[in-house]
Every structure is written in C-alpha cells, then in structure tokens.
Design a protein around this motif. Structure first.
Motif: not given
Length: 433
Positions: A272, A275-276, A278-279, A306, A309, A345, A349, A352-353, A356
């Motif tokens: 999580d 991802i945050q 990266t955002t 990355s 992730l 969140n 998912c 989101r992935a 991301c």
C-alpha cells in the motif's frame, strides 16, 4: 540545503558583477555559477534543451576555479564540494553524486565537524552554527543517496554527535518572503533522514537485523515526525514531507533478503505505501511548477520502490490483491501499533496495482528523457513484464483466511464508484506487450 550563508552569497554576487569582477575571488565565481547551474539544471525538462545547455555552460565556466576551491582543508572547501554534489543530482551523467558526497564526508571527518567542540573551546555562535549546518547537510545527502543506491554510509550514526543548527532567518516562509527564509524546513528533512538511517543501519549492518517490534517503533517515529512538521511553509513542502514519510516507511518495512520475517499485515502495508509513494511522485510530475523539485535521486528511489512492489506482487499475488486486510500482528503492550490501512484501499487492489505500474513507467520515462537513465526504465519494464501480464490476464478470486476483515464499501469519487473503475493503461501497456 542551507550549508552556506545567504548574506555571503549575495556579497559574492555583488563582487562578481561589480567592476568587471576584478575583485572577485575564485570562491565567488564558484558559488555564483554553481547556484545558477543548479537552478538551470532543475528547470530542464529533457537532455539538450535550453536550460540544460545553460547549466552546462555555467559549470564549464566554474571549472577553472575548481583547483582553488575544492580543497578539503576548510569548511569553504566542503561547501564547494557540496554545491557540486547538489548539482550532480540534476546532472548524473557528468558527475557521480555518491562519490562527491563521500568526498565531502571524508573532508568533514578530517576537520572534526562530525562532533561538536567541547564546551570549553566552543567557537563563536556564528561559526558553530555554520559547522552544524555543513555537517547536517552532508549527513542528509549521504543518507538520502546511499540508501537509494543501496550502498554503505560514509560515516556511522555512532560516530556522530552534533546538535541541530539554529533556525535562523524569518519565521515566515510563505510566498511573500524572497530572502532570509527560515532554515527550519531543511532541518525537518534531516530528522526524517535520521530515522531512515536507523532503519537502514539496523537492517544491513547489525547481525540480527531489524526486529518486528523495532519496525513498528520506527514507523511510529516517522509518523510522529510527519504530524509535527511545520504548516506555515511553501505549499510544496507538505508534498516533500509526505514523500519522505512514505519512502522511509517503505525502507523500514522492506526485508533485507526474504519476506519470512514480515507478517501478512506488513506485506500488505508495504504494498500500500509503495502505491501511495508512486501516486505522490506522479502528482508532482503532473504539476509543472513543481517539476524543479524532482531530481535524479527521486528517479533512483522510484526504481528502488518499483523493485519492491514487483517482488511483492510476484511472491504474494493473492495476499496483496485480496479485498480483505490481514489481522494486526500481536504485540507487547508497550510497542506502538502498526500504521493503519484505510479500508478504502482494499477496493479494487488489482486496479490500483495496474495504475501504479503505469505511473512508475511514466516517472521512469521522465528520468530517461531528462537524465538518460534508460537503464532504470529498461530494468523496470523487463522486471515487471510477467507481473503486468498476470495482472491484465489473470484476475483472481481470493478467500480471506481466519482473522482477516473485509474491506467494506466506501465512496471514493463524488457520486459513488471507485477511483480505479477506468484504468488508463497508457504507454506501459504497449511496452509490456
């Protein structure tokens, strides 16, 4: 990084531009040209544009003074090295930042700046403050660069004993103040780098590594630091603070060799926060006025995140894409609770992935265009190809185990629905194919 006097800098500006620069010293030329070069390089958008060419011209004009200023036997020499190190963050093709920062750190230790002088021989307040400024700027850059490149530090935390400098300058740092800003925001960055340093040293240089209890303690310290950051700062500082919090949390949670020591909750939390992070970095790229804040160090960090992730997705695909959240780990009563995962969140998912990975590719594309960091982009695309294919072609149905709770419905967009209902695959999809 306020490692030199703003007043002295403007004196150098006057000296260089008055009387044809006849009375300007090599250090005056060096400081002025390097500051302008850093500014120009930060505003460049791609290799070879006008800002990039101007930065190279300024550096070329400064290099004849290098022999006179890059002398490690004085604080002035360390300041000169630090300017070149900071420029290297925006021109990694011509200068290697890790070596320059290491050079500054060795010079600093030779002068004893990593220890405050004894009380009976304290220098004047201004001199003591400058010693501390220089040390903490070297420390901050060393921790940031060494951690991102996954190399050893130039000096250990155990060898350091230096108080933070005074927060000189105006107490206001808003848009209306051009000169004499408070240096407080800089020392806030130093404080989070100290937490990052504690985590990195425990993981890689201690026999037993970082225990699960220590992990949550450090996460709690990082969150407490973020909650106490100043609010009366230019609007980009909160973004930088958030990036530092997320990156530090990622490094605290990241295992050294294997994931066996990280509980299911920790794995999902690491997913999580990656991802945050990266955002947030992608948001800076979308805000053109904030682009000068992005250096090659941020691109290196993005590549580092990355890899974590992609590795998480490869090893724990069903776990991290589940709509449920694993149970909190059991801890002793005096151990801080782990950072909380927002229930929202857990919605989509997989979407989101996918988004991301697309954002990561966009960020690394920017790094390739501006600094020719093609190896990072190619490395990511090659590493993520199999995971990307699995995400696109193999959606899963996951049944939560005992102790997990389901992520209930939540409204993310005005009018209902989820953020990731319509994913823009972008150019990453074509590269993956």
């Amino acid at each position: 990084m306020p490692f030199f006097s703003e007043t002295n800098f403007w004196t150098s500006v006057d000296t260089v531009y008055q009387a044809g620069g006849r009375f300007a010293k090599p250090s005056d030329h060096w400081f002025l040209r390097l500051v302008l070069a850093i500014a120009s390089a930060s505003m460049s958008l791609q290799t070879g544009d006008s800002s990039h060419q101007r930065a190279l011209s300024l550096i070329s004009g400064a290099l004849p003074s290098a022999e006179d200023v890059l002398r490690p036997g004085s604080i002035l020499g360390i300041q000169a090295i630090l300017l070149l190190a900071q420029y290297s963050l925006f021109d990694p093709k011509h200068f290697r930042m890790w070596y320059l920062i290491g050079m500054a750190a060795r010079a600093l230790v030779d002068l004893g700046l990593h220890q405050d002088p004894p009380a009976e021989v304290l220098p004047a307040d201004e001199q003591l403050d400058m010693r501390r400024r220089v040390f903490h700027c070297v420390y901050c850059l060393d921790r940031g660069v060494s951690t991102a490149l996954e190399r050893t530090f130039s000096l250990s935390d155990d060898s350091v004993n230096v108080a933070l400098p005074s927060t000189s300058g105006s107490t206001m740092t808003g848009k209306g103040h051009i000169f004499l800003h408070s240096s407080k925001p800089a020392w806030d960055i130093v404080e989070i780098r100290e937490i990052l340093s504690s985590s990195y040293q425990a993981k890689y240089f201690c026999t037993n590594g970082l225990s699960s209890e220590s992990t949550w303690v450090l996460c709690s310290r990082a969150r407490e630091w973020f909650d106490n950051t100043p609010k009366n700062v230019p609007n980009y500082f909160p973004v930088l603070y958030k990036l530092e919090l997320l990156y530090t949390t990622i490094m605290i949670l990241s295992p050294t060799q294997e994931y066996s020591r990280l509980c299911d909750y920790g794995i999902v939390l690491l997913f999580d926060r990656s991802i945050q992070y990266t955002t947030e970095l992608h948001r800076i790229l979308e805000t053109r006025t904030w682009l000068p804040l992005v250096s090659s160090l941020d691109i290196q960090r993005m590549y580092q995140v990355s890899r974590r992730l992609v590795d998480i997705l490869r090893r724990n695909y069903k776990l991290v894409l589940s709509p449920s959240v694993p149970a909190l780990p059991s801890l002793f009563h005096d151990i801080p609770k782990p950072p909380m995962l927002e229930v929202c969140n857990g919605v989509d998912c997989r979407g989101r992935a996918i988004e991301c990975l697309d954002h990561i590719d966009t960020i690394l594309q920017y790094g390739a265009g501006k600094w020719e960091l093609n190896n990072l982009l190619e490395g990511f695309q090659q590493d993520a190809a199999s995971v990307w294919k699995q995400l696109v072609n193999n959606p899963i149905a996951y049944h939560p185990g005992p102790g997990a709770y389901m992520a209930g419905p939540c409204t993310i967009l005005p009018g209902g629905g989820t953020v990731y209902s319509d994913i823009n695959l972008g150019h990453f999809n074509h590269n993956a194919q």
